[in-house]
Design a protein around this motif. Structure first.
Motif, PDB file in Angstrom:
ATOM      1  N   HIS A   1      10.613 -21.970 -51.396  1.00  0.00           N
ATOM      2  CA  HIS A   1       9.469 -22.841 -51.684  1.00  0.00           C
ATOM      3  C   HIS A   1       9.809 -24.285 -51.334  1.00  0.00           C
TER       4      HIS A   1
ATOM      5  N   ASP B   1       5.413 -19.040 -60.390  1.00  0.00           N
ATOM      6  CA  ASP B   1       5.343 -17.983 -59.381  1.00  0.00           C
ATOM      7  C   ASP B   1       5.875 -16.687 -59.982  1.00  0.00           C
TER       8      ASP B   1
ATOM      9  N   LYS C   1       0.081 -17.305 -50.445  1.00  0.00           N
ATOM     10  CA  LYS C   1      -0.112 -18.025 -51.705  1.00  0.00           C
ATOM     11  C   LYS C   1       0.605 -19.378 -51.693  1.00  0.00           C
ATOM     12  N   THR C   2       1.726 -19.452 -50.921  1.00  0.00           N
ATOM     13  CA  THR C   2       2.528 -20.672 -50.982  1.00  0.00           C
ATOM     14  C   THR C   2       1.732 -21.899 -50.548  1.00  0.00           C
TER      15      THR C   2
END
Ligand code: ADP
Ligand code: MG
Length: 682
Positions: A321, A385, A290-291
């Motif tokens: 992140h 997130d 997803k990052t």
């Protein structure tokens, strides 16, 4: 609405001070509260054949008393009454505890109806109720309510009877006749009667069917009205991203995007470009990548001259992140910054100045992002997130730092697609349902406590090969103490076991945030080899060198959580292992363990979990933002949900709905909920 309903329950006969307290304890203040308190199950009084009744199941039989009861006194007010009965051709014993008064009433030869728990091995019924005489006049089903204190079911039912009788036919119908006819639903009066005093199983079922549909229709009307209002009222940004720059960025990645990643990137980019505001949920299993998808969306906004924000629930996650984004963006002139609680005052001041003048393109951080002095120059895209870790209000504050920015929520909790689309009706849903190629499946084993030494031997082998391990202890909600105790005990045991060979670390919820961070960092840096932890380690932590996870008392966890935990390993190039140490007593628990060993697929496990536990537990009542239903269950009533969804969609665009008096209660419900004005429940 009927005035009678808003009167205090004390208006009913026989409700004194103590009873009032017991009623208030379960949320009943008014007569209306009382009649809308639904039973959580029904006692089934239909006659059953003992030969077909499983061990420990409740059963009702008609039988002839064969022997006079004998009593055994076990202390003050404690007694055990025993006698034998003939049920069909079955001679069995019946036992009653603390109901010595029955002794006089039961004489050999009389026919009785007994309800109780069937102990198959000992051929004994442990009785709970007895009626003198054959079964004939009895009802088949009796509702059982969730009560507190010494408030008895019988007495509660008396109040209920009074309330329903006084109510008469005065209560206003809330569903239009057309709908009731189309689906053959009971009237509200009939349905209330059927919920509280069903004449038989079919009646109870019909009553339930009506309220299930009504609840789901209301729910669907709310979320769809909301979505409609938002689409009509709110202008969003049209973010004209530079597609060539995105393509170029993708070529610099060390891997190809998966098909699913490409698909969701397209969905997100399409939303960015369109003038309507994006309100999208991105779901992807742990490790689905997803990052990079989030990064692409943020970069898209930056290429169009906007700023982006990414909010994560913990400092470690925010840092991870930030690390990723720095690596991707520093060389191509995109300015990334990190803001958290531990950012020093001076650095923070400088950072905020840069942010306000637009010199920072992407700001990553924790809750620190929502402080009032964090001001963006031109915020266009906001990502949250692990969205369920934040409250509605926190998410709203972040969103309001821009002028109608596009919004994306990310979650690693897989929810079956059909359910997600229906339940998150006011959001669009994107799903990454594919893992990057070449991932090794995590090998999962289910073992018993007695096998712990072989588990530790295997763990040692991994550690000797240079890998790291997690040991997870359950969090026991009722007792923090016990929770910490478990983890501490496991920690001490392992520290002794490994001695000077390997370093064992401990992490639990009682530690301060910075203590947790430093333990986590030491593990991440490889200074700690074995991390004993409660579930605080659950959220998105990435330590690719950790290849071995042992979960103690695994039966205490739900499937979704086990899967989340397991996702902490299998993140690097090495084969990973997960050992569930569990001794589940229930079939459901056994099935959970087996499911874990059979698949690594979060969506399949999610479906299994739904099936085993029902939606309420699956979503977790508080964190989901879902309404609580009195009757409906999102899993078992899935078909009714789908019907309600279609009906709601049709009704909202139908003039009759907006004008006809029959629909007034539904319109009123919408008005009260705020959905017509586009207030969000996101
Ligand atoms: P999550 O969805 O759990 O947040 P991440 O974004 O942390 O997953 O990605 C997990 C790992 O997978 C990272 O190490 C990342 O570099 C890698 N990854 C992501 N996409 C791909 C891909 N298409 N192919 C190979 N590896 C990928
Ligand atoms: Mg993640």
């Amino acid at each position: 609405m009927n005035e009678f309903l808003s009167q205090p329950v004390t208006q009913l006969k026989g409700i004194g001070k103590e009873t009032t307290e017991h009623l208030i304890a379960i949320g009943i203040h008014t007569i209306g509260d009382l009649i809308w308190t639904f039973p959580y199950r029904h006692e089934d009084f239909r006659l059953k054949d003992l030969t077909e009744t499983p061990h420990n199941e409740r059963v009702t039989i008609e039988a002839r008393v064969e022997s006079a009861p004998t009593a055994l006194f076990l202390g003050k007010n404690k007694s055990r009454l025993q006698f034998s009965v003939l049920a069909g051709r079955h001679l069995v014993k019946v036992v009653f505890f603390n109901q010595n008064y029955l002794r006089q009433k039961l004489t050999p030869g009389m026919v009785i109806t007994v309800t109780g728990k069937w102990d198959r091995g000992r051929q004994v019924i442990v009785g709970s109720t007895v009626n003198f005489g054959p079964k004939t006049e009895q009802v088949d089903f009796e509702p059982v309510y969730s009560l507190k204190g010494n408030l008895q079911q019988k007495r509660f039912r008396k109040y209920m009877r009074q309330a329903l009788d006084s109510l008469g036919a005065e209560i206003a119908e809330t569903l239009p006749a057309k709908i009731r006819e189309d689906y053959k639903l009971l009237s509200i009066v009939d349905a209330l009667e059927g919920v509280h005093f069903p004449i038989n199983a079919a009646h109870a079922k019909q009553a339930r069917r009506r309220f299930v549909y009504e609840e789901l229709l209301q729910f669907q009307l709310r979320i769809q009205a909301l979505r409609k209002a938002n689409k009509e009222n709110e202008k969003g940004l049209s973010i004209a991203y530079d597609v060539n720059k995105l393509r170029e960025f993708i070529t610099t990645l060390p891997y190809d995007l998966t098909g699913a990643q490409k698909r969701v990137v397209n969905e997100i980019c399409k939303d960015l470009k369109e003038p309507q505001r994006m309100n999208r949920l991105l779901q992807g299993d742990v490790g689905s990548g997803k990052t990079v998808v989030a990064a692409l969306g943020l970069y898209g906004a930056v290429t169009a001259g906007y700023q982006g924000a990414l909010m994560a629930p913990t400092e470690i996650l925010a840092e991870q992140h930030a690390e990723n984004l720095h690596a991707w963006f520093d060389d191509i002139g995109v300015r990334v910054a990190l803001l958290s609680g531990s950012t020093k005052a001076k650095a923070r001041r400088e950072l905020l100045a840069e942010l306000a003048t637009g010199n920072i393109d992407i700001l990553i951080g924790t809750h620190a992002l929502i402080q009032p002095d964090v001001v963006f120059e031109k915020l266009g895209f906001v990502i949250t997130d692990e969205q369920h870790r934040f409250g509605v209000e926190q998410r709203r504050i972040l969103r309001d730092k821009g002028e109608n920015p596009d919004v994306l929520f990310m979650t690693a909790t897989p929810i079956p697609r059909t359910l997600a689309i229906t339940v998150f009706g006011e959001m669009d849903v994107s799903i990454i349902d594919e893992l990057p190629a070449g991932r090794k499946e995590i090998e999962t084993h289910w073992m018993k406590k007695e096998q712990l030494s072989s588990v530790l031997a295997k763990m040692s082998m991994e550690l000797e090969a240079g890998r790291q391990a997690y040991v997870i202890c359950p969090l026991i909600e009722e007792s923090d103490k016990l929770d910490v105790h478990n983890a501490v005990e496991a920690y001490e045991h392992l520290a002794t076991y490994f001695g000077s060979r390997f370093k064992v670390g401990l992490m639990h919820g009682r530690l301060h945030a910075d203590e947790k961070d430093s333990v986590m960092r030491a593990f991440s840096d490889g200074e700690i080899h074995v991390l004993v932890s409660t579930t605080v380690v659950e959220v998105g932590v990435n330590v690719p060198n950790a290849t071995f996870m042992t979960i103690y008392d695994a039966e205490r966890f739900g499937l979704a959580q086990l899967h989340q935990l397991r996702g902490r390993v299998g993140r690097g190039e090495h084969q990973s292992y997960c050992v569930l140490i569990a001794d589940p007593k229930s079939d459901e628990g056994k099935e959970r363990m087996t499911s874990m060993t059979e698949t690594n697929d979060g969506f399949r496990l999610a479906e299994k979990d739904l099936e085993l536990r029902g939606a309420g537990d699956f979503f977790g009542k508080r964190q989901s933002g879902l309404p609580e239903f009195k009757m409906a269950d999102l899993v078992h009533d899935y078909r009714a949900l789908e019907t309600a969804r279609q009906d709601a969609a049709r009704l909202l665009y139908d003039n009759t709905f907006w004008s006809d008096v029959e629909y007034a209660p539904l319109r009123n419900m919408l008005e009260v909920s705020g959905a017509l004005h586009g207030e969000r429940i996101d």
